[in-house]
Structures are given as structure tokens and as C-alpha cells.
Design an enzyme around this catalytic site. Structure first.
Site, mmCIF file in Angstrom:
data_model
loop_
_atom_site.group_PDB
_atom_site.id
_atom_site.type_symbol
_atom_site.label_atom_id
_atom_site.label_comp_id
_atom_site.label_asym_id
_atom_site.label_seq_id
_atom_site.Cartn_x
_atom_site.Cartn_y
_atom_site.Cartn_z
ATOM 1 N N HIS A 82 0.818 -1.215 0.000
ATOM 2 C CA HIS A 82 0.000 0.000 0.000
ATOM 3 C C HIS A 82 0.852 1.265 0.000
ATOM 4 C CE1 HIS A 82 -3.655 -2.336 1.840
ATOM 5 N NE2 HIS A 82 -3.297 -2.761 0.643
ATOM 6 N N HIS A 240 -9.291 -1.835 -5.502
ATOM 7 C CA HIS A 240 -8.229 -2.164 -4.555
ATOM 8 C C HIS A 240 -7.230 -3.133 -5.175
ATOM 9 C CE1 HIS A 240 -6.231 -2.428 -0.701
ATOM 10 N NE2 HIS A 240 -6.102 -3.724 -0.955
ATOM 11 N N ASP A 244 -3.189 -2.748 -5.367
ATOM 12 C CA ASP A 244 -2.202 -3.782 -5.036
ATOM 13 C C ASP A 244 -1.240 -4.033 -6.191
ATOM 14 O OD1 ASP A 244 -3.082 -4.228 -2.457
ATOM 15 O OD2 ASP A 244 -4.312 -5.975 -2.971
ATOM 16 N N HIS A 267 -1.322 -11.062 -4.956
ATOM 17 C CA HIS A 267 0.088 -10.759 -4.749
ATOM 18 C C HIS A 267 1.000 -11.834 -5.357
ATOM 19 C CE1 HIS A 267 -1.065 -7.477 -2.197
ATOM 20 N NE2 HIS A 267 -1.704 -8.276 -1.366
#
Length: 319
Positions: A82, A240, A244, A267
Site C-alpha cells: 500500500h 483495490h 495492489d 500478490h
């Protein structure tokens, strides 16, 4: 995208919050760094000495619940994505990130607090020419039903992200973004992390997500959103995921000239695609601002040339 000199922060700014997994208080300070330094985490509060780790793909040691950076001595900082997204998204090239705990504070689950810290510190133009990592050919990774690809795109960095959750309240969403500081601030930085209630409960029982709450996580059950204040955007979940992606791909070490498309990613996929790109030395090159500017002009003129190479005429592929 601006083709210019490198930037850093004019001064320091500090945010204080809790770690999403430990639930313990942590302070994070962003500050200046020299030309070509990139993003450097400085972990304090350890016995004997501070430790530093460069925010690069080589420093990633885990991607299960968040992006974790470390060195030979072990993990140094978790949930790095973030603050990295805020720095890259706001056009900062070089910065130190000092932290006195094992996790970047989760704040409200978005990057908004880190953007505010950058605003407080101010952005300073440096004398070094901005450099870019230019993608020269497509690189793809498939992981189960997840797909990720980096491909040439001369106009800057573009993200094309699709999510598809079995949870009917989230469902299928997609979002495309040509990254600029203005669009990052307006469309992406306030999008919060999210999860399903049964997953949160499972993490709690395993000793994870102890700092997670309705104040920093968008939570769904099988039929509805549980946060009383509602969503910040109708498609906050996929936004969001864009956040990421920007943070995870900041670990390239330089701003990317290319487009990233992912389907059902996270991720682990983001890191796998970036690692595959960096491992193929014929798939990228480092160029300076003037060369990048010429590449953009060629692309906008429809020449089909990127840095002297024939570039496939890719367009957005969002369904």
C-alpha cells in the site's frame, strides 16, 4: 505520463496505526532519498541495529497474505504494497520508508493515509533523469485459473484488472487505468482491502488478521456487505486490486512502460509475472526520459515502433 527528472520527498512525514496481523501499534515515516536510490525500507526497533532492505522483486520472501520483504536474516516488513503503491502512484521515484514494527500500518485499508503523508512531505524534483523499465515483448504467467501478462505499451503504465469471486455480492468486476498521479488520487488510493467473513474468521482463529476490523477492511458475508458506512465506490474491490498491482509492480525498481493484465490475480501472481519478466533479459530494457518520450510520440503517431523495435498493436482486452 510526465517524462522528466526524478523526484523524491521534500521532508519527512509520519503515520501511526496498527499492523493488520499483529494488531500492535507501528509508526511509519516516509522521507527523502538520493537520485537512483529507489524505495528503501529501514526497519528500526530491532535489537542492536537498524536493518535496510531495497524494495525490489529480489527482496520478496512471501506473498501469501501480503507482500513481505526481507533479507538473509529473515523478514523485515510485511504488507509493503500500500505504501509502495502510494509512492509509485504519486510519481515519487526515490524515498526512504522508516518503520518501527514488522508490518506497514494498515490505516483504513487503503493508500489514502500514505498519499496524505506524501502531500505533507511535498515532492521535490531532483537532477537525475527519470528512468523507466520498458517492456519489449509480452510475458505471461498462468497459475491455476489465474492469468497475468505484462506487454509493451509506450504511453506509460496501464493496468487492466479483472476479478471473479464466487461470493455473489462481489462477483465479477473489471477496471482499467492509465496511471497518473491525478487518476491514482481520484480513482484508486481510497479503495480499501476486502474479504469475506468466513475468511476473516478463519484468519483470526489461526492468529492472523488480529488488527483487522470494519475500520480497515470491507467485509462481506454470502448475501450482503457488513460495513455500515457502505462502499466508497460500487467497484471498490477491483479498484483495490489495481492498488495492489501498482504496489507489487513498484518492486520492478523503476516505473514501468508497459501494460499489465490480470484475471483472478493477487500478490502471488503479480510477483510471479514480475519475476518472469525480469528473468528474461530480452523482454525489457532500461531507458531514460527522453527515449521514453520519443517512444510515446512514435506510438501516438501510429508508427508501430517502440524504441526501434516493431511493437504488436495491442489494445485493451477487458471483458
Amino acid at each position: 505520463m510526465k517524462f522528466s527528472r526524478q523526484t523524491t520527498l521534500r521532508s519527512q512525514a509520519t503515520v501511526t496505526g496498527v499492523g493488520v496481523h499483529s494488531g500492535l501499534p507501528v509508526n511509519l515515516t516516509v522521507g527523502p532519498a538520493p537520485v537512483d536510490a529507489g524505495f528503501i525500507f529501514v526497519r528500526s526497533g530491532l535489537e542492536g541495529r537498524d536493518r535496510e532492505v531495497q524494495a525490489t522483486a529480489e527482496s520478496v520472501i512471501a506473498t501469501e497474505f501480503a507482500t513481505v520483504l526481507g533479507d538473509r536474516e529473515g523478514p523485515l516488513v510485511s504488507t509493503a504494497e500500500h505504501v509502495l503503491a502510494a509512492l509509485r502512484g504519486m510519481g515519487v521515484d526515490n524515498a526512504t520508508i522508516e518503520i518501527d514494527g514488522p508490518e506497514v500500518p494498515i490505516m483504513d485499508g487503503s493508500a489514502a493515509a500514505f498519499v496524505a503523508a506524501i502531500d505533507q512531505a511535498g515532492i521535490l524534483t531532483q537532477f537525475g533523469s527519470r528512468r523507466f523499465l520498458q517492456i519489449l515483448k509480452p510475458v505471461q504467467v498462468v497459475m491455476g485459473d489465474s492469468f497475468g501478462e505484462l506487454r509493451p505499451y509506450a504511453a506509460g503504465f496501464r493496468a487492466e484488472i479483472e476479478i471473479d469471486f464466487t461470493n455473489p455480492v462481489i462477483g465479477r468486476q473489471n477496471y482499467s487505468l492509465d496511471l497518473t498521479p491525478e487518476r491514482f488520487r481520484r480513482e484508486i488510493c481510497r479503495a480499501r482491502t476486502f474479504g469475506c467473513m468466513n475468511d476473516v474468521a478463519r484468519l483470526w482463529s489461526a492468529g492472523f488478521a488480529l488488527g483487522s476490523s470494519f475500520e480497515n477492511t470491507v467485509v462481506f458475508d454470502e448475501t450482503r456487505l457488513l460495513n455500515a458506512e457502505g462502499l466508497r465506490y460500487n467497484d471498490e474491490c477491483v479498484r483495490h486490486k489495481v492498488l495492489d498491482v501498482i504496489g507489487d509492480l513498484a518492486l520492478a525498481g523503476l516505473p514501468l512502460l508497459g501494460a499489465y493484465r490480470s484475471v483472478r490475480g493477487g500478490h502471488k501472481l503479480n510477483h510471479a509475472v514480475l519475476t518472469a519478466l525480469l528473468a528474461d533479459r530480452s523482454a525489457w530494457r532500461v531507458i531514460e526520459a527522453e527515449t521514453a518520450r520519443r517512444s510515446r510520440v512514435y506510438a501516438e503517431a501510429g508508427s508501430g515502433m517502440v524504441g526501434g523495435m516493431i511493437a504488436p498493436a495491442y489494445g485493451p482486452d477487458v471483458s
